[in-house]
Write an enzyme that holds these catalytic residues in place. Structure first.
Site, short mmCIF file in Angstrom:
data_model
loop_
_atom_site.label_atom_id
_atom_site.label_comp_id
_atom_site.label_asym_id
_atom_site.label_seq_id
_atom_site.Cartn_x
_atom_site.Cartn_y
_atom_site.Cartn_z
N HIS A 1 45.99 18.64 7.28
CA HIS A 1 47.04 17.89 7.99
C HIS A 1 47.30 16.58 7.23
O HIS A 1 46.36 15.86 6.89
CB HIS A 1 46.60 17.58 9.43
CG HIS A 1 47.72 17.10 10.29
ND1 HIS A 1 48.27 17.85 11.32
CD2 HIS A 1 48.43 15.93 10.28
CE1 HIS A 1 49.24 17.16 11.90
NE2 HIS A 1 49.36 15.99 11.28
N HIS B 1 47.44 13.09 6.06
CA HIS B 1 46.86 11.87 6.62
C HIS B 1 46.24 11.03 5.51
O HIS B 1 46.02 11.50 4.39
CB HIS B 1 45.79 12.20 7.66
CG HIS B 1 44.52 12.77 7.08
ND1 HIS B 1 44.41 14.08 6.64
CD2 HIS B 1 43.30 12.20 6.86
CE1 HIS B 1 43.19 14.29 6.18
NE2 HIS B 1 42.49 13.17 6.29
N GLN C 1 43.31 7.46 5.03
CA GLN C 1 42.27 6.69 5.68
C GLN C 1 42.46 5.20 5.36
O GLN C 1 43.00 4.85 4.31
CB GLN C 1 40.89 7.16 5.23
CG GLN C 1 40.60 8.60 5.60
CD GLN C 1 39.15 8.97 5.34
OE1 GLN C 1 38.24 8.31 5.82
NE2 GLN C 1 38.95 10.03 4.57
#
Length: 392
Positions: free
Chosen positions: A205, A207, A209
Site C-alpha cells: 500500500h 506509504h 514513514q
C-alpha cells in the site's frame, strides 16, 4: 561537457554534500551477468485489500481501525523504531584517564535516542503509487509532511513564522491530525519511503514513514556540516545553490526541471539511476514552500517516479528521503540548510538485475559502472505517459 576521457576510464568522483569519494568504472558496463535476478513487480494489486493494515476501514496489527479516509492518513507507527517513554540512560562523560574503565568508556560509547515515528499513506487506493498519481493528487501528501514538520518545530526555531504562514494556507486533514511528541523537543525529522520488496517494503500500500528523533542522524548531519563549512569558506554562498547553477549550465546530468526544482543524476551518484531533486531558490524546509512551489515539487516527484517506472516498464523500487533544516537548530544551521530530496533505486540493467553494495563497496568505497551522464540521458528519454496506462 564532462571530459570525454572519463567515459572510458576508471576514475573517482567527489561528493561535496557528504565529503566522500566513489569509484566510477564505465568500462564494466559490458561485463556479462550470471548472478541473482529479481522477480519484476508485475502483479496487479486490487484497489482495496481487506487484509491490508493500511487500507481505509481496516484493522491494524495492534487492533486500532483506520478511518474511511479518502486521500492521506497519518498515524503513530505501531512498531516505532524510537519511543518517547523508555528507561533513562546517562552516558559517562568524565572518561579522561588511561585506566581500563576510562578506555572502555571511550571506546564503548552510547547515547539515548528517543522520539516518535509516524506512517503516512499516500492514497486510499491500495494499487496506487506516486507514479500513478497526478501532481495535484501528490500535493496533499506534501501538505501533510508540512503540517507534521511544522507541529514539531522548537519554540525558538528560525522558521516558526514561516511555519505559521504555511499552516494558514494548508487546509486541515479531514481525517484528523497526528499529535507531536510532547515529552521533549526533538532534533530532526526524517521523511522517507521504501518502495518495493527489493527495498525491504513490508506492505505494498503506497506509504512513507516519518521518524522524529532526539538526535541528528548521520547522513543529514554530514550534509549539514558540509553545507555549513561551504557557507563559511565561500563568503555566504550556498553549496546546493552553486551546484544547481553548475548543473543547469552543463545540462548533461539534468533529467527534468520546472521553475522551482531541478532534477539531476548527481555527479557523485552511487546508485545506477540515483536522482537528486533540489529547490532552485533558498528553501530551508517544507514550511518555506509557497503553494505554487508545493505543486512544482509534486510535479518533480511525479516526473521522477514515472520515469523510473517507464525505464524498465516495471514498478520501479527505490528508497527516497527529504533533507531539510532540523526541528531544533541554530540560526546558522537553518541558514545553511537547503531543501532537497534523494532517490536511491537499486535496479541496474533491467527490471530483474539490481546493484548490490557488497565487496569493494563495503570494504573500501562505493563503485558504479554506468555514469551519471548516461543514466540522466536514459531517464530524459523516459518521459511522457506512464507506460502501464496504455496497457489498461
Amino acid at each position: 561537457m564532462t571530459d570525454k576521457v572519463l567515459d572510458d576510464i576508471s576514475h573517482r568522483r567527489y561528493n561535496p554534500l557528504n565529503g566522500s569519494w566513489l569509484l566510477v568504472s564505465p568500462h564494466r558496463t559490458k561485463r556479462p551477468w550470471q548472478g541473482q535476478q529479481e522477480a519484476p513487480a508485475l502483479n496487479k494489486l486490487p484497489e482495496y485489500d481487506p487484509q491490508c493494515y493500511l487500507c481505509p476501514g481496516n484493522k491494524r496489527a495492534q487492533g486500532d481501525s483506520n478511518p474511511h479516509y479518502k486521500n492521506t492518513f497519518a498515524f503513530v507507527n505501531d512498531y516505532s523504531a524510537v519511543k518517547e517513554e523508555q528507561q533513562e540512560y546517562h552516558p559517562r562523560k568524565d572518561a579522561a584517564g588511561d585506566g581500563d574503565d576510562d578506555i572502555a568508556s571511550l571506546l564503548l560509547q552510547a547515547q539515548p535516542a528517543t522520539g516518535r515515528c509516524y506512517v503516512l499513506t499516500f492514497s486510499a487506493k491500495h494499487d496506487t503509487t506516486l507514479a500513478d498519481m497526478s501532481a495535484t493528487e501528490i500535493v496533499p501528501v506534501i501538505e501533510t509532511w508540512t503540517r507534521i514538520y511544522a507541529s514539531h518545530l522548537s519554540a525558538s526555531h528560525p522558521l516558526r513564522d514561516a511555519a505559521a504562514r504555511s499552516l494558514s494556507e494548508i487546509p486541515p486533514n479531514p481525517d484528523g491530525e497526528v499529535e507531536p511528541a510532547k515529552k521533549q523537543q526533538l532534533r530532526y525529522m526524517q521523511i522517507f519511503e521504501n518502495k518495493g520488496a527489493a527495498m525491504g517494503c513490508s506492505n505494498p500500500h503506497p506509504h512513507c514513514q516519518i521518524w522524529t528523533t532526539s538526535t541528528l542522524p548521520e547522513e543529514p548531519g554530514k550534509e549539514l556540516a558540509q553545507m555549513t563549512k561551504y557557507h563559511r569558506e565561500h563568503k555566504g554562498r550556498h553549496l546546493l545553490e552553486d551546484y544547481v547553477k553548475v548543473e543547469m549550465a552543463k545540462g548533461e546530468r539534468v533529467v527534468w526541471q520546472n521553475d522551482g526544482f531541478l532534477v539531476v543524476c548527481p555527479w557523485w551518484a552511487v546508485w545506477p539511476f540515483e536522482v537528486l531533486v533540489i529547490a532552485k531558490r533558498h528553501v530551508r524546509a517544507l514550511v518555506e514552500l509557497t503553494s505554487e512551489e508545493r505543486l512544482q515539487f509534486a510535479e518533480a516527484v511525479q516526473e521522477v517516479t514515472r520515469r523510473y517506472d517507464n525505464l524498465f516498464e516495471t514498478n520501479f523500487p527505490y528508497s527516497s528521503g527529504i533533507h531539510q533544516a532540523p526541528l531544533d537548530c541554530t540560526e546558522e544551521e537553518a541558514e545553511t540548510s537547503w531543501f532537497h530530496m534523494h532517490f536511491y533505486p537499486p535496479l541496474l540493467r533491467s527490471a530483474t538485475v539490481r546493484k548490490f553494495l557488497v565487496g569493494y563497496e563495503l570494504m573500501a568505497e562505493p563503485q558504479r559502472d554506468i555514469t551519471p551522464e548516461q543514466a540522466a540521458a536514459r531517464l530524459r528519454d523516459c518521459g511522457g505517459e506512464l507506460y502501464r496506462k496504455s496497457l489498461q
